[in-house]
Design an enzyme around this catalytic site. Structure first.
Site, PDB file in Angstrom:
ATOM      1  N   ASP A 194       1.621 126.903  16.654  1.00 30.30           N
ATOM      2  CA  ASP A 194       1.150 128.045  15.877  1.00 30.30           C
ATOM      3  C   ASP A 194       1.427 129.304  16.713  1.00 30.30           C
ATOM      4  O   ASP A 194       1.921 129.236  17.836  1.00 30.30           O
ATOM      5  CB  ASP A 194      -0.333 127.892  15.505  1.00 30.30           C
ATOM      6  CG  ASP A 194      -0.691 128.772  14.304  1.00 30.30           C
ATOM      7  OD1 ASP A 194       0.076 129.697  13.976  1.00 30.30           O
ATOM      8  OD2 ASP A 194      -1.761 128.553  13.697  1.00 30.30           O
TER       9      ASP A 194
HETATM   10  C1  BGC Z   1      -1.533 131.043  11.408  1.00 33.22           C
HETATM   11  C2  BGC Z   1      -0.656 130.035  10.699  1.00 33.22           C
HETATM   12  C3  BGC Z   1       0.609 130.695  10.217  1.00 33.22           C
HETATM   13  C4  BGC Z   1       1.310 131.354  11.374  1.00 33.22           C
HETATM   14  C5  BGC Z   1       2.625 132.013  11.016  1.00 33.22           C
HETATM   15  C6  BGC Z   1      -0.770 131.858  12.419  1.00 33.22           C
HETATM   16  O1  BGC Z   1      -1.525 132.912  12.907  1.00 33.22           O
HETATM   17  O2  BGC Z   1      -2.596 130.377  12.039  1.00 33.22           O
HETATM   18  O3  BGC Z   1      -1.364 129.453   9.641  1.00 33.22           O
HETATM   19  O4  BGC Z   1       1.431 129.751   9.589  1.00 33.22           O
HETATM   20  O5  BGC Z   1       0.453 132.341  11.916  1.00 33.22           O
HETATM   21  O6  BGC Z   1       2.435 133.145  10.277  1.00 33.22           O
END
Ligand code: BGC
Length: 767
Positions: free
Chosen positions: A306
């Site tokens: 993430d």
């Molecule tokens: C979130 C994810 C997301 C990723 C990309 C993160 O901050 O937790 O759910 O897919 O960002 O945008």
């Protein structure tokens, strides 16, 4: 650091070495593998490192933030050989054409400079979240409330089609975290608190997104990224990205179950939980990433981090001293792609780590193979971009499905007879959620924090929809939200007296309260109660003696125990998206009938935030303070609760045998009759209770659900096929077990006893 790695490696071996190698979660395809090997063998170390890195599109933007800077593209692809880009420019949705042109530009450069296609990933969360004219659907929590697998499939179909129409081959969906803590700001991104409901809906969405063959994804389907692997939804503090403490048996039995279902359905990638479980940051958890998934499931897909979570290993969690140590820790634990998201020198660091022997060549090649395999499976080597026609983009059928999903998801929680409303009634509409598309949609809507009023003013707010359907509608908000992103908790209540005065002439008050949109950490808060201003609005209105219809538009169940008795009716619309206002108007008028049921427990007390599958000892003590182990949990409304304008009677609950063995399949049937005067849909929910077990059993567990529609007077027999193994649990030793003894199956208030005649312990980690 060494101290930390060694026990992990030893434990991993215990798990992996004892387990026989299962058949692959995704069957290997010879042609796919041959292509992967032919590309891999020609790659330099630098090219391999680049494939493991995903950067945010902002690293390529020019000064306008609306276009790619060709010089930056040259550096990121040519010099660093980066394999993946994510997100949208300027944190805002763009048109399908703009998005496609941007990705085309990246792909052309990638093929020209390194001969390997780039893979673009985007957060399509409830439909085409980041495409201006794309179709949005109610959020996952609403789809959970429909208890209708069809909506997960239909949303997945549309999301895949529209993403591909914009040249996006990879979506960060479905969200698989269990929404078991109402304080957590991402509860609404899940299908609810129950592992079975979550698994069933997410599997349907996964299959719809990827299509039938994960080795050959066509131009109308995309790769999924299950997220966030795993245990993310139950942080100890209730705050986003904070530690969870989960017993290992619960981890496998409940939190892993939806992921397992989707891995088995062919899910090609998964994104890792940003936080930690039992003190181990998930991005460094070799037992879970490599052990539970890659080895125990023989899964050849890809784990992506993430956002900046390699950095979090040293900046936040202090399990690594610096970036390089964090990279080695994560990649050796099983991470295959690093969502960095801003720093291309991550590529250089990986090269150094391989040269220093801190990441083995074998691990590097394994991770690169996984990235290449994904690109081959998606057909990107043959068609880095595609020229197919997408005539159904944003079509009426998708819009009608979104509306129908909203109708089936809005939950009627209380009705003292005031609903349906007469179209001639003088209706006073109030509350901060009454005239807001942003609030109806929630986060991940055109912008990360949600911004539907800015991008989609053509849809009806609740107020507009009521004005269109009823003859006499007046409005005064009373309380308004601060619309600044991140400041969603600030409210202006200076209009309260104006609202009280305006309500005097009405026959009925529709008070629309809840939350403004938020997403992730900015959604953290310190009090689950509905805001004091909004409660003051309802209390003040109640003194007027008019019936109040309370409409809850919120991403999580905010506590309302003190104001609920003041209301004649309560509807929880959650986050029903762009057609949610129209759906509500149709439901309040009686043009449509309610059939949604809560996919989570609606708690009543701040110190009693429970789920429906609690342990008997979690009961509420009686008023006198004595223990009462027969007491049921004192909640506002239980999981699975929801009313209708008609009534249903359940009868004749039967099971095919009085006793069973572990290999048997039970057939459970029940007759459901519409005993009211209106056509209605009913979600039929089957539960089981293990009456005596070696670990304290949950009071009940959902084991099946079906949504049916019945005409007045009509009876339908619903039959569930229930494998005995579905009644097993994970014991204290981490093994699945089904124990001899009595089980109670229940459905619609009826119960039937059935006896398991053998105890079976499974030696395989998954059954
Ligand atoms: C979130 C994810 C997301 C990723 C990309 C993160 O901050 O937790 O759910 O897919 O960002 O945008």
């Amino acid at each position: 650091m060494k101290k930390y790695l060694l026990p992990l490696a030893a434990m991993l071996c215990t798990v992996a070495c004892n387990a026989p190698k299962p058949s692959p979660a995704i069957p290997a395809d010879k042609a796919v593998e041959a292509k992967v090997e032919s590309v891999l063998k020609k790659m330099s170390l630098e090219e391999k490192a680049g494939q493991l890195v995903q950067l945010n599109i902002s690293v390529l933007e020019d000064d306008t933030h609306e276009a790619i800077d060709p010089a930056k593209l040259e550096v990121i692809i040519g010099q660093y050989k980066v394999g993946s880009i994510l997100n949208v420019m300027h944190d805002a949705a763009h048109s399908r054409e703009e998005t496609a042109a941007m990705i085309r530009q990246i792909q052309e450069k990638s093929m020209e400079l390194i001969g390997i296609p780039c893979i673009y990933g985007m957060d399509m969360i409830h439909g085409a979240s980041y495409l201006t004219e794309g179709s949005l659907f109610p959020q996952e929590i609403n789809l959970g409330a429909t208890f209708n697998r069809g909506y997960a499939k239909w949303m997945g179909d549309a999301m895949a089609y529209e993403s591909r129409a914009a040249q996006v081959p990879w979506v960060f969906s479905p969200v698989m975290d269990l929404g078991r803590d109402p304080r957590w700001p991402r509860l609404w991104e899940s299908f609810g608190e129950d592992p079975y409901l979550q698994a069933e809906m997410a599997r349907e969405e996964t299959l719809a997104l990827q299509g039938a063959d994960p080795n050959h994804i066509d131009a109308y389907h995309v790769a999924v990224s299950l997220k966030h692997f795993m245990g993310y939804g139950v942080p100890h503090t209730g705050k986003d990205r904070t530690p969870a403490y989960i017993a290992e048996n619960d981890l496998r039995e409940k939190y892993f179950a939806p992921f397992l279902e989707c891995f088995r359905a062919g899910a090609l990638t998964a994104m890792v939980n940003s936080a930690s479980i039992n003190g181990v940051p998930t991005h460094a958890n070799a037992i879970l990433l490599t052990g539970w998934v890659k080895e125990q499931l023989n899964w050849d897909g890809l784990f992506v981090t993430d956002w900046a979570d390699i950095d979090n290993l040293f900046v936040r969690d202090h399990v690594a001293a610096d970036k390089k140590e964090a990279l080695a820790l994560g990649i050796n634990a099983g991470i295959d792609m690093i969502m960095d998201p801003y720093d291309p020198t991550c590529c250089t660091a990986i090269v150094e780590l391989v040269k220093e022997g801190k990441i083995s060549k074998a691990r590097l090649d394994d991770a690169v193979r996984r990235v290449l395999r994904l690109k081959v499976r998606l057909g990107l080597f043959d068609n880095p971009v595609w020229d197919n026609e997408y005539p159904d983009y944003a079509c009426d059928k998708f819009a009608q499905t979104s509306y129908a999903a909203a109708v089936e998801s809005e939950v009627l929680l209380k009705n003292n007879g005031i609903l349906p409303l007469n179209e001639r009634a003088k209706i006073f509409v109030t509350g901060p959620n009454a005239n807001s598309l942003r609030a109806l949609n929630g986060g991940w809507s055109y912008r990360w924090q949600g911004s539907a009023d800015e991008f989609a003013p053509q849809y009806n707010t609740i107020l507009e929809a009521l004005q269109a359907r009823f003859l006499h509608v007046t409005y005064e908000p009373g309380v308004v939200y601060d619309e600044t992103p991140m400041a969603w908790q600030n409210e202006d209540a200076s209009g309260l007296s104006k609202a009280f005065a305006a309500a005097r002439g009405a026959d009925v008050i529709v008070a629309c309260v809840g939350e403004n949109s938020y997403c992730e950490t900015p959604g953290n808060m310190d009090d689950l109660n509905l805001s004091a201003h909004q409660k003051a609005l309802v209390r003040g209105l109640a003194t007027l003696g008019k019936p109040i219809v309370l409409v809850l538009n919120e991403g999580r169940p905010r506590l309302i125990g003190d104001i609920e008795p003041l209301c004649a009716a309560v509807v929880d619309v959650m986050l029903p998206s762009n057609y949610g206002g129209d759906a509500l108007a149709s439901l309040l008028s009686g043009d449509e009938n309610f059939s949604g049921k809560l996919p989570f427990t609606y708690s009543k007390h701040i110190n009693a935030l429970h789920t429906y599958d609690y342990k008997v000892s979690e009961h509420r003590e009686t008023m006198e303070g004595s223990y009462n182990y027969d007491a049921v949990m004192d909640v506002q409304w239980p999981f699975g609760y929801g009313l209708s304008y008609t009534t249903f009677a359940y009868s004749n609950l039967q099971v095919s045998a009085d006793s069973f063995k572990s290999s048997d399949v039970l057939r459970v049937s029940v007759d459901v009759t519409n005993t009211g005067k209106r056509t209605g849909k009913e979600a039929v929910l089957l539960y089981s209770s293990d009456l005596v077990a070696s670990l304290i059993p949950d009071v009940k567990r959902l084991r099946g659900f079906e949504k049916i529609e019945l005409q007045p007077g009509e009876t339908h027999t619903v039959t569930f096929e229930l494998p005995a193994s579905a009644l097993a649990f994970v014991g204290a030793d981490g093994k699945w077990r089904l124990e001899a003894g009595d089980f109670r199956l229940s459905c619609g208030g009826l119960g039937v006893m059935v006896k398991c005649t053998e105890t079976k312990v499974w030696e395989t980690p998954n059954i």
